[in-house]
Design a protein around this motif. Structure first.
Motif, PDB file in Angstrom:
ATOM      1  N   ARG A  77       6.643   7.853 -14.603  1.00 51.79           N
ATOM      2  CA  ARG A  77       6.617   8.945 -13.628  1.00 51.79           C
ATOM      3  C   ARG A  77       5.209   9.511 -13.502  1.00 51.79           C
ATOM      4  N   GLU A  78       4.497   9.569 -14.601  1.00 49.02           N
ATOM      5  CA  GLU A  78       3.129  10.094 -14.554  1.00 49.02           C
ATOM      6  C   GLU A  78       2.241   9.169 -13.719  1.00 49.02           C
ATOM      7  N   THR A  79       2.429   7.856 -13.894  1.00 52.52           N
ATOM      8  CA  THR A  79       1.681   6.888 -13.079  1.00 52.52           C
ATOM      9  C   THR A  79       2.014   7.065 -11.607  1.00 52.52           C
ATOM     10  N   ALA A  80       3.309   7.254 -11.312  1.00 53.52           N
ATOM     11  CA  ALA A  80       3.746   7.426  -9.926  1.00 53.52           C
ATOM     12  C   ALA A  80       3.127   8.678  -9.307  1.00 53.52           C
ATOM     13  N   ARG A  81       3.062   9.752 -10.092  1.00 57.93           N
ATOM     14  CA  ARG A  81       2.516  11.003  -9.561  1.00 57.93           C
ATOM     15  C   ARG A  81       1.014  10.911  -9.306  1.00 57.93           C
ATOM     16  N   SER A  82       0.340   9.959  -9.947  1.00 57.08           N
ATOM     17  CA  SER A  82      -1.118   9.826  -9.793  1.00 57.08           C
ATOM     18  C   SER A  82      -1.505   8.969  -8.590  1.00 57.08           C
ATOM     19  N   LEU A  83      -0.502   8.392  -7.940  1.00 53.14           N
ATOM     20  CA  LEU A  83      -0.815   7.485  -6.829  1.00 53.14           C
ATOM     21  C   LEU A  83      -1.324   8.248  -5.611  1.00 53.14           C
ATOM     22  N   GLY A  84      -2.389   7.740  -4.999  1.00 54.73           N
ATOM     23  CA  GLY A  84      -2.909   8.315  -3.758  1.00 54.73           C
ATOM     24  C   GLY A  84      -2.598   7.407  -2.581  1.00 54.73           C
ATOM     25  N   ARG A  85      -2.814   7.934  -1.388  1.00 54.91           N
ATOM     26  CA  ARG A  85      -2.623   7.117  -0.188  1.00 54.91           C
ATOM     27  C   ARG A  85      -3.483   5.855  -0.266  1.00 54.91           C
ATOM     28  N   ASN A  88      13.353   9.226 -10.896  1.00 55.73           N
ATOM     29  CA  ASN A  88      13.959  10.531 -11.189  1.00 55.73           C
ATOM     30  C   ASN A  88      13.653  10.976 -12.615  1.00 55.73           C
ATOM     31  N   THR A  89      14.248  12.095 -13.045  1.00 56.52           N
ATOM     32  CA  THR A  89      13.917  12.690 -14.352  1.00 56.52           C
ATOM     33  C   THR A  89      14.292  11.790 -15.513  1.00 56.52           C
ATOM     34  N   ASP A  90      15.226  10.863 -15.288  1.00 61.96           N
ATOM     35  CA  ASP A  90      15.640   9.968 -16.377  1.00 61.96           C
ATOM     36  C   ASP A  90      14.673   8.797 -16.553  1.00 61.96           C
ATOM     37  N   THR A  91      13.749   8.660 -15.618  1.00 67.71           N
ATOM     38  CA  THR A  91      12.807   7.543 -15.676  1.00 67.71           C
ATOM     39  C   THR A  91      11.811   7.773 -16.806  1.00 67.71           C
ATOM     40  N   ASP A  92      11.273   6.687 -17.307  1.00 66.83           N
ATOM     41  CA  ASP A  92      10.253   6.733 -18.348  1.00 66.83           C
ATOM     42  C   ASP A  92       9.135   7.715 -17.958  1.00 66.83           C
ATOM     43  N   TRP A  94       0.839  -1.193   0.000  1.00 70.98           N
ATOM     44  CA  TRP A  94       0.000   0.000   0.000  1.00 70.98           C
ATOM     45  C   TRP A  94       0.881   1.252   0.000  1.00 70.98           C
ATOM     46  N   VAL A  95       0.438   2.272  -0.702  1.00 69.13           N
ATOM     47  CA  VAL A  95       1.171   3.535  -0.722  1.00 69.13           C
ATOM     48  C   VAL A  95       0.937   4.246   0.615  1.00 69.13           C
ATOM     49  N   GLN A  96       2.011   4.434   1.365  1.00 67.34           N
ATOM     50  CA  GLN A  96       1.922   5.172   2.623  1.00 67.34           C
ATOM     51  C   GLN A  96       1.867   6.676   2.344  1.00 67.34           C
ATOM     52  N   LYS A  97       2.796   7.164   1.528  1.00 63.22           N
ATOM     53  CA  LYS A  97       2.781   8.561   1.099  1.00 63.22           C
ATOM     54  C   LYS A  97       3.759   8.724  -0.055  1.00 63.22           C
ATOM     55  N   SER A  98       3.617   9.811  -0.792  1.00 63.38           N
ATOM     56  CA  SER A  98       4.554  10.115  -1.878  1.00 63.38           C
ATOM     57  C   SER A  98       4.972  11.580  -1.765  1.00 63.38           C
ATOM     58  N   ARG A  99       6.205  11.833  -2.264  1.00 63.22           N
ATOM     59  CA  ARG A  99       6.764  13.187  -2.205  1.00 63.22           C
ATOM     60  C   ARG A  99       7.380  13.498  -3.575  1.00 63.22           C
ATOM     61  N   ASP A 100       6.847  14.497  -4.218  1.00 57.79           N
ATOM     62  CA  ASP A 100       7.339  14.901  -5.540  1.00 57.79           C
ATOM     63  C   ASP A 100       8.231  16.122  -5.371  1.00 57.79           C
ATOM     64  N   LEU A 101       9.534  15.919  -5.563  1.00 58.40           N
ATOM     65  CA  LEU A 101      10.501  16.999  -5.349  1.00 58.40           C
ATOM     66  C   LEU A 101      11.028  17.534  -6.681  1.00 58.40           C
ATOM     67  N   GLY A 102      10.145  17.722  -7.627  1.00 61.53           N
ATOM     68  CA  GLY A 102      10.531  18.271  -8.933  1.00 61.53           C
ATOM     69  C   GLY A 102      11.177  17.207  -9.797  1.00 61.53           C
ATOM     70  N   GLY A 103      12.479  17.089  -9.713  1.00 58.13           N
ATOM     71  CA  GLY A 103      13.178  16.123 -10.553  1.00 58.13           C
ATOM     72  C   GLY A 103      13.104  14.701 -10.037  1.00 58.13           C
ATOM     73  N   THR A 104      12.678  14.514  -8.775  1.00 55.89           N
ATOM     74  CA  THR A 104      12.656  13.176  -8.180  1.00 55.89           C
ATOM     75  C   THR A 104      11.346  12.962  -7.428  1.00 55.89           C
ATOM     76  N   THR A 105      10.791  11.753  -7.560  1.00 55.05           N
ATOM     77  CA  THR A 105       9.580  11.372  -6.824  1.00 55.05           C
ATOM     78  C   THR A 105       9.932  10.220  -5.878  1.00 55.05           C
ATOM     79  N   PHE A 106       9.590  10.400  -4.615  1.00 52.54           N
ATOM     80  CA  PHE A 106       9.782   9.340  -3.617  1.00 52.54           C
ATOM     81  C   PHE A 106       8.411   8.799  -3.197  1.00 52.54           C
TER      82      PHE A 106
END
Length: 581
Positions: free
Chosen positions: A59-67, A51-55, A24-36
């Motif tokens: 990265r778009e899928t990662a940014r759409s993830l919710g808790r 990171n920015t070199d990722t597909d 389960w996604v606990q939390k995500s942090r988007d720091l511009g060039g890198t997503t944790f």
């Protein structure tokens, strides 16, 4: 398996490996060039990095993830540049190469974190979400470990685990039964067992010798922090034993549990007579993590024209060491606390032993310095101590002072959850008189054996008859209790007579057990330990709810599934039941 590893096991030894995690996604942090992203399962938490070199699609899928989204992630184990020493996986992270959303999630109604913003009722409604939080998960894992160690210990002593029925016969003793209507036997009802008491005795008659069961029990009674309508017992019985054997074996089990689960050696359990427990602590389950024993003052304080003391059956107090600094405001607040209906005291008398050695009381008008010196000697006070005294009818005032003692123990920091003080309380009264029904009731249950030397008093002084009964107490909590049983029909019939049963009533309710005694019943005895209470002590909790996966609230409701609930008219007709509500 969808995963190669859990979210709690990866470390520096896995560097460079390609792994797959699910959780389960606990939390995500988007720091511009890198997503944790932190992903969690019941084993732990692992950090993912993109990171920015990722597909770009990834990265778009990662940014759409919710808790609380459920995800499957594949990637390479890397060493973290900013390590986290607070978690086992804090030295590594996963460079994500593939990310699949297995299931999306609505925004949860409260934070799924150790310190949550959800209130008790909200968390109870969404208990399946609350159970994702670390504290509750750890409680249930602790419960599992304790259960496994119990089975290991008892199996090593030749105990056999036997299941007993859940649909049984309703009996009039003890708490109210939960009853279940029988469709096949119209107008008749089963009861859910308050304990497997008669069945474990029948197993002894059957020759099973050593029985145990971790078993569900049911009691329809008013609820509180350490009670649930359904609860779990460690139920045990043994044949051809004496009381000493029971005490040794189950003290050994408690010591084994504390040693294996918490790494604590409890040492030998002290033993205390019931009469001494009531006299010194006003409770049959005294908390002996601290002293503050009762001191009776009748011989010292009576005859000084102070009506509160002169008219009291018992004047008794405690020495709250180091509390002489309590202000008048604090003492007034404590007095009001005692006057609450739950306790019912009429007032509080106090005496300070001041730092300069002088003595000051709230009844100086009646007791001079010389008299107060006698108080000081009785309580062995030192400068800085505060004596608190109550007066009244013996049983009531002891109960009130017990509440005050426990409260002062808490206020003075003497009841640490990291300290464990066990003891056995022995030789309970066999019977207690119930004013409402006007008859004697069994203090434990009607199958408890009286001490042989006290049997003659059943006719002359039933209240003085002692039982072969014992309770295990830890930190002021009754963890379990048991007794040596009656195994002779004549003595059991005599016991039922003194409990107000006619021979016909006794035969109707318990004839099956008395009949069994006529076929060679062995001497036997046992104990039942509260499994939920034991787990809550290990977890350092005041309530048993958070060591139970799906508990009820104080009204006996499961607000998650909305039970109890009404049933369809067709079901009622099938059972030949009409409701009047």
């Amino acid at each position: 398996m969808l995963r190669t590893h859990t979210c709690g096991e990866l470390n520096m030894s896995h560097l460079g490996q390609t792994v797959t995690l699910c959780g389960w996604v606990q939390k995500s942090r988007d720091l511009g060039g890198t997503t944790f992203i932190d992903v969690r399962d019941r084993y732990g938490l692992t950090q993912l990095v993109l990171n920015t070199d990722t597909d770009a699609t990834l990265r778009e899928t990662a940014r759409s993830l919710g808790r609380e989204f459920v995800v499957k992630v594949t990637g390479k184990v890397l060493e973290r540049t900013s390590k986290n020493s607070k978690i086992p996986t804090g030295d590594i992270e996963i460079a994500v190469e593939a990310l699949d959303v297995l299931n999306e999630a609505k925004i949860p109604p409260f934070l799924i974190e150790d310190e949550t913003d959800g209130g008790e009722e909200l968390r109870a409604k969404y208990r399946y979400l609350d159970l994702r939080r670390n504290p509750l998960r750890q409680n249930l894992m602790l419960r599992h470990k304790i259960a496994q160690e119990i089975r290991k210990y008892l199996d090593g002593l030749n105990f056999i685990e036997v299941e007993t029925p859940v649909l049984i016969k309703s009996t009039p003793e003890g708490a109210r039964d939960f009853v279940v209507p029988s469709r096949m036997n119209q107008g008749e009802f089963y009861a859910l067992p308050q304990s497997p008491q008669t069945f474990k005795q029948l197993l002894m008659v059957s020759g099973f010798d050593r029985y145990f069961q971790i078993v569900k029990c049911f009691r329809d009674e008013d609820l509180r922090a350490d009670r649930q309508p359904e609860f779990t017992q460690i139920d045990c019985e043994m044949s051809f034993i004496e009381q000493e054997d029971i005490l040794n074996i189950f003290e050994g089990m408690a010591r084994h549990l504390f040693n294996t689960v918490k790494g604590i050696d409890l040492g030998t359990f002290p033993r205390m007579q019931y009469a001494d427990a009531m006299r010194l602590y006003g409770s049959d389950k005294p908390d002996i993590r601290f002293g503050m024993q009762f001191v009776e003052l009748n011989d010292i304080v009576k005859g000084k024209n102070f009506g509160v003391f002169d008219n009291a059956e018992l004047v008794v107090g405690i020495n709250a060491k180091g509390a002489a600094s309590y202000t008048r405001k604090q003492l007034d607040e404590l007095t009001e606390w005692l006057k609450r209906p739950q306790i019912g005291a009429t007032g509080l008398i106090y005496m300070r032993h001041n730092d300069d050695g002088s003595l000051k009381s709230s009844v100086d008008k009646f007791y001079n310095e010389e008299e107060l010196q006698k108080w000081s000697a009785a309580f062995n006070t030192k400068p800085g101590d505060l004596v608190l005294v109550l007066a009244g009818q013996t049983d009531k005032v002891r109960k009130q002072l017990n509440e005050l003692r426990l409260e002062m123990g808490s206020r003075l920091g003497l009841r640490s959850k990291d300290v464990f003080a066990p003891l056995w309380v022995l030789d309970f009264p066999l019977l207690e008189f119930d004013e409402e029904s006007g008859r004697w009731h069994a203090m434990h249950h009607p199958f408890t054996s009286p001490k042989p030397e006290d049997i003659a008093m059943l006719d002359t002084n039933p209240g003085a008859v002692r039982a072969n009964a014992y309770d295990m107490v830890i930190n002021g909590i009754e963890v379990g209790g048991g007794s040596i049983r009656i195994y002779d029909r004549a003595l059991q019939s005599l016991m039922f007579k003194h409990l107000g049963f006619s021979p016909e009533e006794a035969q109707k309710q318990f004839g099956f057990l008395m009949d069994a005694f006529e076929y060679g019943a062995p001497p036997h005895g046992g104990i039942a330990l509260g499994f939920d209470r034991l787990c809550s002590i290990f977890a350092g909790l005041d309530s048993i709810r958070d060591v139970i996966a799906f508990p009820k609230n104080n009204s006996g409701r499961d607000v998650m599934i909305d039970a109890p609930s009404t049933i369809a008219d067709a079901q009622l007709q099938e059972l030949s039941i009409k409701t009047t509500v």
